[in-house]
Design a protein around this motif. Structure first.
Motif, short mmCIF file in Angstrom:
data_model
loop_
_atom_site.label_atom_id
_atom_site.label_comp_id
_atom_site.label_asym_id
_atom_site.label_seq_id
_atom_site.Cartn_x
_atom_site.Cartn_y
_atom_site.Cartn_z
N ALA A 34 7.55 46.05 15.48
CA ALA A 34 8.07 45.93 16.98
C ALA A 34 7.34 46.86 17.87
N PHE A 35 6.56 47.73 17.47
CA PHE A 35 5.72 48.68 18.09
C PHE A 35 4.46 48.33 18.50
N LEU A 36 3.94 47.69 17.19
CA LEU A 36 2.67 46.79 17.36
C LEU A 36 2.83 45.86 18.30
N ASN A 37 3.85 44.89 18.36
CA ASN A 37 3.97 43.61 19.13
C ASN A 37 3.76 43.92 20.45
N ALA A 38 4.75 45.11 20.89
CA ALA A 38 4.65 45.55 22.12
C ALA A 38 3.30 46.14 22.58
N TRP A 39 2.59 46.98 21.70
CA TRP A 39 1.14 47.44 22.13
C TRP A 39 0.16 46.38 22.33
N ASN A 40 0.35 45.44 21.80
CA ASN A 40 -0.60 44.26 21.70
C ASN A 40 -0.25 43.05 22.68
N GLU A 41 0.70 43.29 23.42
CA GLU A 41 1.22 42.12 24.03
C GLU A 41 0.53 41.98 25.31
N VAL A 42 0.14 40.89 25.83
CA VAL A 42 -0.75 40.57 26.99
C VAL A 42 -0.13 39.77 28.25
N LEU A 43 0.24 38.58 27.57
CA LEU A 43 1.00 37.70 28.54
C LEU A 43 1.93 38.11 29.56
N PHE A 44 3.14 38.71 29.01
CA PHE A 44 4.07 39.23 30.01
C PHE A 44 3.65 40.18 30.52
N ALA A 45 2.73 41.16 29.93
CA ALA A 45 2.28 42.54 30.74
C ALA A 45 1.39 42.24 31.70
N SER A 46 0.81 41.02 31.71
CA SER A 46 -0.16 40.53 32.88
C SER A 46 0.71 40.26 34.14
N VAL A 47 1.85 39.72 33.92
CA VAL A 47 2.58 39.42 34.98
C VAL A 47 3.95 40.19 35.45
N LEU A 48 4.20 41.13 34.30
CA LEU A 48 5.32 41.83 34.68
C LEU A 48 4.98 43.32 35.07
N THR A 49 3.57 43.75 35.10
CA THR A 49 3.29 45.25 35.47
C THR A 49 2.61 44.87 36.49
N SER A 50 2.66 46.28 37.41
CA SER A 50 1.94 46.49 38.56
C SER A 50 0.97 47.41 38.28
N ASP A 51 0.08 47.71 39.17
CA ASP A 51 -1.11 48.65 39.15
C ASP A 51 -0.65 50.19 38.60
N THR A 52 0.49 50.37 38.81
CA THR A 52 0.92 51.82 38.30
C THR A 52 1.56 51.63 37.00
N THR A 53 1.92 50.58 36.56
CA THR A 53 2.51 50.31 35.14
C THR A 53 1.57 49.77 34.06
N GLN A 54 0.27 49.24 34.31
CA GLN A 54 -0.39 48.82 33.55
C GLN A 54 -0.44 49.38 32.20
N THR A 55 -0.34 48.49 30.92
CA THR A 55 -0.50 48.86 29.66
C THR A 55 -1.81 48.82 29.37
N LEU A 56 -2.21 49.49 28.22
CA LEU A 56 -3.56 49.42 27.68
C LEU A 56 -4.14 47.95 27.72
N ALA A 57 -3.33 47.09 27.24
CA ALA A 57 -3.76 45.68 26.72
C ALA A 57 -4.36 45.09 28.16
N ILE A 58 -3.72 45.30 28.98
CA ILE A 58 -4.09 44.64 30.59
C ILE A 58 -5.06 45.36 31.18
N GLY A 59 -5.04 46.92 30.86
CA GLY A 59 -5.99 47.72 31.64
C GLY A 59 -7.56 47.38 30.97
N LEU A 60 -7.65 47.33 29.72
CA LEU A 60 -8.71 47.02 28.93
C LEU A 60 -9.35 45.63 29.04
N GLN A 61 -8.38 44.63 29.21
CA GLN A 61 -8.73 43.37 29.35
C GLN A 61 -9.39 43.15 30.65
N SER A 62 -8.64 43.63 31.67
CA SER A 62 -9.09 43.17 32.80
C SER A 62 -10.45 43.95 33.46
N TYR A 63 -10.59 44.75 32.84
CA TYR A 63 -12.08 45.70 32.84
C TYR A 63 -13.08 44.93 32.23
#
Lengths: 281, 308
Positions: A209-238
């Motif tokens: 469960a942890f890994l799935n959340a840690w690695n998730e990109v699709l929902f995180a890319s829409v449901l996070t803002s600049d202040t709550t970006q997860t690692l997956a989104i931060g690294l991907q957009s960089y």
């Protein structure tokens, strides 16, 4: 006969080498580049070993990217959603493995069916529903931890329930019967007998469960803002920007990967148990 | 029957309480969104009507007509993207199955270092998918990426460096990355399957004079079928539904050659803000998946064992 087996050994060694190269070359390139200065990475001269060795990328990555904040965001979202989904899944899985109730098989099939639907199918409506809730109640679900946690914990549930149910069914009923005859309540049975016996399985489910959340990109890319970006989104957009400090990006990718890779390898045998639990009749 | 008898004497509400949290979450985050998605697919929902989606203009099957009309640019793009997804998934799954089965046969014997190889083979699967995407993006960079360095600078296979991440080659790039990532799953599944085949079957066949090929054809393959067919189906669904790998390799706007369905719907919905068409496309995608599962079920007769 002997020559035949020698030939076999040679063929096997040859193919093992091919497979290993296929797997390891990208990994090696990743590690190598993380220890190189950027100009060596971007030089067109082919080099198998780093031309200049440096740890600098591992130091600089924390300032080039808000990496520490990404880490915290990912830890909070993955950690909380894992904990909650485990509690919910234990209850549901226990009910599944020990009780008969109307609609049981339908509910079971439904839970598994949600696994095969494309995430895209849920993303849009969830985004629309969260926006609606936000407008009507003021509870912020888009761009905060909350929306992401609720989504991830629900998405972890089907697999978690399925796997834990298989685990609970390996625990003999006689233990529970004995405890109940001694006056233990149903909840007591669950917390004192079933859960302690199922700890390895529960840990494995928690890791997945942890890994799935840690690695998730699709929902995180829409449901996070600049202040709550997860690692997956931060690294991907960089990574998709025009100017990228590739050595630092590789260093941060390694830092993000190593802990989850170790965790996965430790529990991978349960992964198969979870999947094949459904295959065996 | 006997398994439940001691419980049934005391029917109680506890079952309901234990199931309630899971039930509520599943209803709110899985079932309800599916219904809402279905509804949205019949409306003209854009960024302007988003905050009042219940009152977005209801346009019936219009979104589906647009999506399924190949002479309309949106429809043509949708069909194209569906075809790309299908090709991407099929190639990935076929290659991964062959590689996985081969890898499993390689390590299914006792030899020193077997456990090491087994672990190495699992590494791509243990990595977060977005990292896999980033690494392969890095490998496929045109001027100095390792792929072009090996092809041009080191081995002189080709004269000039092709672009991998844009243009027609982007498809090849995501397929290679996807195979690299997915084959270990089929390796793991095949290995588990091989271990369920009793060794005395092989011994009996040897006594009867069967050669290696015959043993593979008549014992190994049928023995693997129940496990590996589930593995193939799962990996088909996961690859078809996967958004992360193409997205992290190519970003939001891939070239048409790599415009897989998930990315296509995503950019339609969250860049062009056409939620209605996006929802209709998602529903169509799900229906296509349902069809594929049915077909698959026909082909492999899932759930039934060893009828050969």
């Amino acid at each position: 006969m002997k020559r035949k087996s020698q030939l076999q050994t040679l063929t096997r060694a040859f193919f093992l080498t091919l497979y290993t190269l296929f797997v390891v070359v990208p990994l090696y390139e990743m590690v190598k580049s993380s220890f190189e200065p950027l100009r060596d990475i971007e030089s067109t001269q082919f080099h198998f070993l780093p031309l200049h060795f440096s740890w600098k990328a591992y130091r600089d990555m924390w300032t080039t990217l808000p990496l520490a904040r990404y880490f915290i965001d990912s830890l909070v979202v993955s950690g909380i959603s894992t904990l909650l989904s485990i509690v919910v899944a234990i209850c549901a899985a226990y009910a599944f493995s020990r009780f008969r109730f109307p609609g049981k098989s339908f509910f079971g099939v439904m839970i598994l069916a949600t696994q095969i639907f494309p995430g895209m199918l849920f993303l849009l409506p969830i985004f629309v529903m969260f926006t609606q809730i936000q407008d009507n109640t003021g509870i912020q679900l888009n761009g905060t931890y909350l929306g992401l946690v609720i989504t991830y914990m629900t998405f972890a549930l089907p697999f978690a329930i399925w796997m834990m149910r298989g685990y609970f069914e390996t625990i003999p009923l006689s233990l529970e019967e004995a405890a109940m005859i001694d006056g233990c309540s149903r909840i007591g049975v669950l917390t004192r007998i079933v859960i302690p016996l199922a700890i390895p399985g529960i840990i494995a489910v928690a890791v997945f469960a942890f890994l799935n959340a840690w690695n998730e990109v699709l929902f995180a890319s829409v449901l996070t803002s600049d202040t709550t970006q997860t690692l997956a989104i931060g690294l991907q957009s960089y990574a998709t920007q025009t100017v990228v400090e590739w050595n630092q990006l590789m260093a941060s990718s390694i830092t993000v990967t190593v802990p989850v890779m170790v965790a996965f390898l430790l529990v991978q045998k349960y992964f198969l148990f979870g999947l094949t639990g459904g295959v065996k009749e | 029957m006997h398994k439940y008898s001691w419980l049934e004497k005391k029917p109680n509400l506890i079952v309901l309480w234990m199931l309630l949290p899971a039930l509520v979450l599943e209803l709110l985050i899985h079932i309800l969104p599916m219904l809402v998605g279905l509804y949205i697919s019949f409306t003209h929902l854009t960024t302007f009507t988003l905050h009042d989606w219940l009152h977005a203009p209801f346009i019936g099957l219009e979104n589906y007509k647009v999506g399924l009309n190949p002479s309309n640019p949106l429809g043509a793009a949708f069909f194209w993207s569906f075809f790309i997804s299908l090709a991407y998934t099929a190639i990935t799954v076929i290659a991964s199955t062959l590689l996985g089965l081969g890898g499993a046969l390689l390590v299914n014997h006792h030899f020193p270092g077997r456990a090491v190889f087994r672990t190495i083979f699992l590494l791509p699967y243990a990595m977060p998918v977005f990292v896999v995407g980033i690494v392969w993006r890095f490998m496929f960079m045109r001027d100095w990426g390792l792929v072009n360095q090996l092809l041009v600078n080191a081995f002189h296979v080709i004269a000039s460096k092709p672009f991998w991440l844009i243009g027609p080659h982007a498809f090849i790039a995501i397929v290679i990355a996807s195979i690299w990532r997915n084959w270990p799953f089929l390796f793991l599944i095949s290995l588990a399957g091989l271990q369920t085949i009793p060794p005395d079957q092989y011994e009996a066949a040897e006594v009867d004079g069967a050669n290696t090929l015959m043993k593979f054809r008549h014992i190994t393959l049928p023995g693997l079928r129940p496990v590996i067919s589930i593995g193939i189906l799962l990996s088909f669904l996961w690859t078809f539904n996967d958004f992360t790998l193409p997205f992290s390799m190519l970003g939001e706007n891939p070239s048409p050659s790599a415009d897989v369905l998930t990315l296509h719907i995503y950019s339609n919905s969250f860049q062009d803000w056409n939620f209605g068409t996006g929802a209709a496309m998602s529903v169509l995608m799900m229906m296509a998946l349902g069809l594929i599962i049915l077909l698959f079920n026909r082909m492999f007769r899932l759930g039934r064992r060893n009828e050969l």
